[in-house]
Write a protein that holds these residues in place. Sequence first.
Motif, PDB file in Angstrom:
ATOM      1  N   MET A 146       0.810  -1.111  -0.190  1.00 65.42           N
ATOM      2  CA  MET A 146       0.083  -0.040   0.083  1.00 65.42           C
ATOM      3  C   MET A 146       0.859   1.159   0.033  1.00 65.42           C
ATOM      4  SD  MET A 146      -3.183   1.461   0.398  1.00 65.42           S
ATOM      5  CE  MET A 146      -4.284   0.285   1.251  1.00 65.42           C
ATOM      6  N   THR A 147       0.587   2.164  -0.641  1.00 63.81           N
ATOM      7  CA  THR A 147       0.952   3.447  -0.696  1.00 63.81           C
ATOM      8  C   THR A 147      -0.010   4.523  -0.746  1.00 63.81           C
ATOM      9  OG1 THR A 147       2.732   2.867  -2.522  1.00 63.81           O
ATOM     10  CG2 THR A 147       2.357   4.996  -2.327  1.00 63.81           C
ATOM     11  N   ARG A 148       0.180   5.506   0.092  1.00 59.90           N
ATOM     12  CA  ARG A 148      -0.929   6.507   0.308  1.00 59.90           C
ATOM     13  C   ARG A 148      -0.238   7.843   0.075  1.00 59.90           C
ATOM     14  NH1 ARG A 148      -0.423   3.262   4.267  1.00 59.90           N
ATOM     15  NH2 ARG A 148      -2.230   1.947   4.773  1.00 59.90           N
ATOM     16  N   VAL A 149      -1.226   8.575  -0.741  1.00 60.02           N
ATOM     17  CA  VAL A 149      -1.048   9.907  -0.849  1.00 60.02           C
ATOM     18  C   VAL A 149      -1.821  11.073  -0.231  1.00 60.02           C
ATOM     19  CG1 VAL A 149      -0.760  11.640  -3.024  1.00 60.02           C
ATOM     20  CG2 VAL A 149      -0.177   9.226  -3.365  1.00 60.02           C
ATOM     21  N   THR A 150      -1.243  11.359   0.581  1.00 64.51           N
ATOM     22  CA  THR A 150      -2.117  12.489   1.464  1.00 64.51           C
ATOM     23  C   THR A 150      -2.384  13.715   0.669  1.00 64.51           C
ATOM     24  OG1 THR A 150      -1.105  11.410   3.532  1.00 64.51           O
ATOM     25  CG2 THR A 150      -2.228  13.713   3.763  1.00 64.51           C
ATOM     26  N   LEU A 151      -3.653  13.933   0.816  1.00 60.18           N
ATOM     27  CA  LEU A 151      -4.299  15.119  -0.050  1.00 60.18           C
ATOM     28  C   LEU A 151      -4.093  16.390   0.825  1.00 60.18           C
ATOM     29  CD1 LEU A 151      -7.256  13.266  -1.607  1.00 60.18           C
ATOM     30  CD2 LEU A 151      -5.136  13.963  -2.752  1.00 60.18           C
ATOM     31  N   SER A 152      -3.751  17.340   0.039  1.00 62.51           N
ATOM     32  CA  SER A 152      -3.685  18.723   0.848  1.00 62.51           C
ATOM     33  C   SER A 152      -5.184  19.088   1.245  1.00 62.51           C
ATOM     34  CB  SER A 152      -3.068  19.921   0.026  1.00 62.51           C
ATOM     35  OG  SER A 152      -3.033  20.805   0.429  1.00 62.51           O
ATOM     36  N   PRO A 153      -5.666  19.481   2.184  1.00 62.86           N
ATOM     37  CA  PRO A 153      -6.872  19.927   2.453  1.00 62.86           C
ATOM     38  C   PRO A 153      -7.405  21.345   1.957  1.00 62.86           C
ATOM     39  CG  PRO A 153      -5.714  19.994   4.595  1.00 62.86           C
ATOM     40  CD  PRO A 153      -4.757  19.561   3.428  1.00 62.86           C
ATOM     41  N   LYS A 210     -11.584  10.279   2.363  1.00 62.99           N
ATOM     42  CA  LYS A 210     -11.321  11.425   1.740  1.00 62.99           C
ATOM     43  C   LYS A 210      -9.874  12.075   1.834  1.00 62.99           C
ATOM     44  CE  LYS A 210     -15.635  10.751   0.180  1.00 62.99           C
ATOM     45  NZ  LYS A 210     -15.860   9.326  -0.611  1.00 62.99           N
ATOM     46  N   SER A 211      -9.108  11.813   2.745  1.00 63.75           N
ATOM     47  CA  SER A 211      -8.247  12.379   3.147  1.00 63.75           C
ATOM     48  C   SER A 211      -6.761  11.903   2.245  1.00 63.75           C
ATOM     49  CB  SER A 211      -7.681  12.329   4.624  1.00 63.75           C
ATOM     50  OG  SER A 211      -7.302  10.913   4.888  1.00 63.75           O
ATOM     51  N   THR A 212      -6.786  10.804   1.565  1.00 64.53           N
ATOM     52  CA  THR A 212      -5.923  10.220   0.969  1.00 64.53           C
ATOM     53  C   THR A 212      -6.209   9.426  -0.523  1.00 64.53           C
ATOM     54  OG1 THR A 212      -5.851   8.123   1.867  1.00 64.53           O
ATOM     55  CG2 THR A 212      -4.508   9.644   2.990  1.00 64.53           C
ATOM     56  N   ILE A 213      -5.168   9.280  -1.320  1.00 66.04           N
ATOM     57  CA  ILE A 213      -5.468   8.386  -2.433  1.00 66.04           C
ATOM     58  C   ILE A 213      -4.698   7.248  -2.117  1.00 66.04           C
ATOM     59  CG2 ILE A 213      -4.789   7.952  -4.879  1.00 66.04           C
ATOM     60  CD1 ILE A 213      -4.963  11.071  -5.281  1.00 66.04           C
ATOM     61  N   GLU A 214      -5.306   6.082  -1.992  1.00 65.93           N
ATOM     62  CA  GLU A 214      -4.673   4.791  -1.848  1.00 65.93           C
ATOM     63  C   GLU A 214      -4.105   4.159  -3.059  1.00 65.93           C
ATOM     64  OE1 GLU A 214      -7.130   3.732   2.332  1.00 65.93           O
ATOM     65  OE2 GLU A 214      -7.613   2.910   0.589  1.00 65.93           O
ATOM     66  N   ILE A 215      -3.017   3.527  -3.104  1.00 66.52           N
ATOM     67  CA  ILE A 215      -2.562   2.859  -4.205  1.00 66.52           C
ATOM     68  C   ILE A 215      -2.388   1.500  -3.452  1.00 66.52           C
ATOM     69  CG2 ILE A 215      -0.885   2.466  -6.095  1.00 66.52           C
ATOM     70  CD1 ILE A 215      -0.257   5.473  -5.635  1.00 66.52           C
ATOM     71  N   VAL A 216      -3.431   0.478  -4.082  1.00 64.75           N
ATOM     72  CA  VAL A 216      -3.043  -0.843  -3.693  1.00 64.75           C
ATOM     73  C   VAL A 216      -2.460  -1.698  -4.816  1.00 64.75           C
ATOM     74  CG1 VAL A 216      -4.371  -2.918  -2.949  1.00 64.75           C
ATOM     75  CG2 VAL A 216      -5.215  -0.706  -2.291  1.00 64.75           C
ATOM     76  N   SER A 217      -1.432  -2.279  -4.488  1.00 66.50           N
ATOM     77  CA  SER A 217      -0.389  -2.981  -5.705  1.00 66.50           C
ATOM     78  C   SER A 217      -0.392  -4.383  -5.025  1.00 66.50           C
ATOM     79  CB  SER A 217       0.794  -2.124  -5.451  1.00 66.50           C
ATOM     80  OG  SER A 217       0.856  -0.772  -5.681  1.00 66.50           O
ATOM     81  N   PHE A 218      -0.136  -5.079  -6.639  1.00 66.69           N
ATOM     82  CA  PHE A 218      -0.018  -6.511  -6.308  1.00 66.69           C
ATOM     83  C   PHE A 218       1.282  -6.790  -7.440  1.00 66.69           C
ATOM     84  CE2 PHE A 218      -4.312  -5.575  -5.637  1.00 66.69           C
ATOM     85  CZ  PHE A 218      -4.618  -6.492  -4.300  1.00 66.69           C
TER      86      PHE A 218
END
Length: 169
Positions: free
Chosen positions: A83-90, A145-153
């Motif tokens: 998992m990679t998380r991109v925290t979004l700027s509020p 709604k605070s991050t974009i989650e990148i779930v990777s395989f």
Amino acid sequence: MKRNFLIIPATILILAMSGCAQDSGGPKVNSDLTVDEAKRSTQAMAQTLAQLVPVELVSAVDQDPDGVLIKCGGDREYQWTGMTRVTLSPEVPYDGNEVTQDIAAQYRDASPYHARLGETSDGEPRVQVFQETGEDHLLSRSVDKSTIEIVSFSPCFTLAEGMSPSEKY
């Protein structure tokens, strides 16, 4: 936090089943690929995808250092998941359609990758970037709604004898 603890394993389980169910009857197994190589290349692609999120939307990018293995075929055939998380700027409005469409456009015809647009169960735009090898990355905004989650395989590989599939890698 407890809610995310339950959502992440459920997401990985659901996506694991879809990640292994490629049109060709399942991903081909790369018996030359090691778990470390699978992890390294999959995490590198997740970082590449995270960098495609417009910089003004991003306040941080965090990648889990370890992942788990899921079965993708016969005896000792696994995919590394992470998992990679991109925290979004509020402060900056997030347009999920625009972000996912821009990422999909970059990989739609970018062999060996392909892209597919879709939606999450709660209606958020999602993009899937994948290869025929079984490597698969799903990007969508988190439930809170605070991050974009990148779930990777990773691609499917044969786990070396002496290595346990129940370990974190």
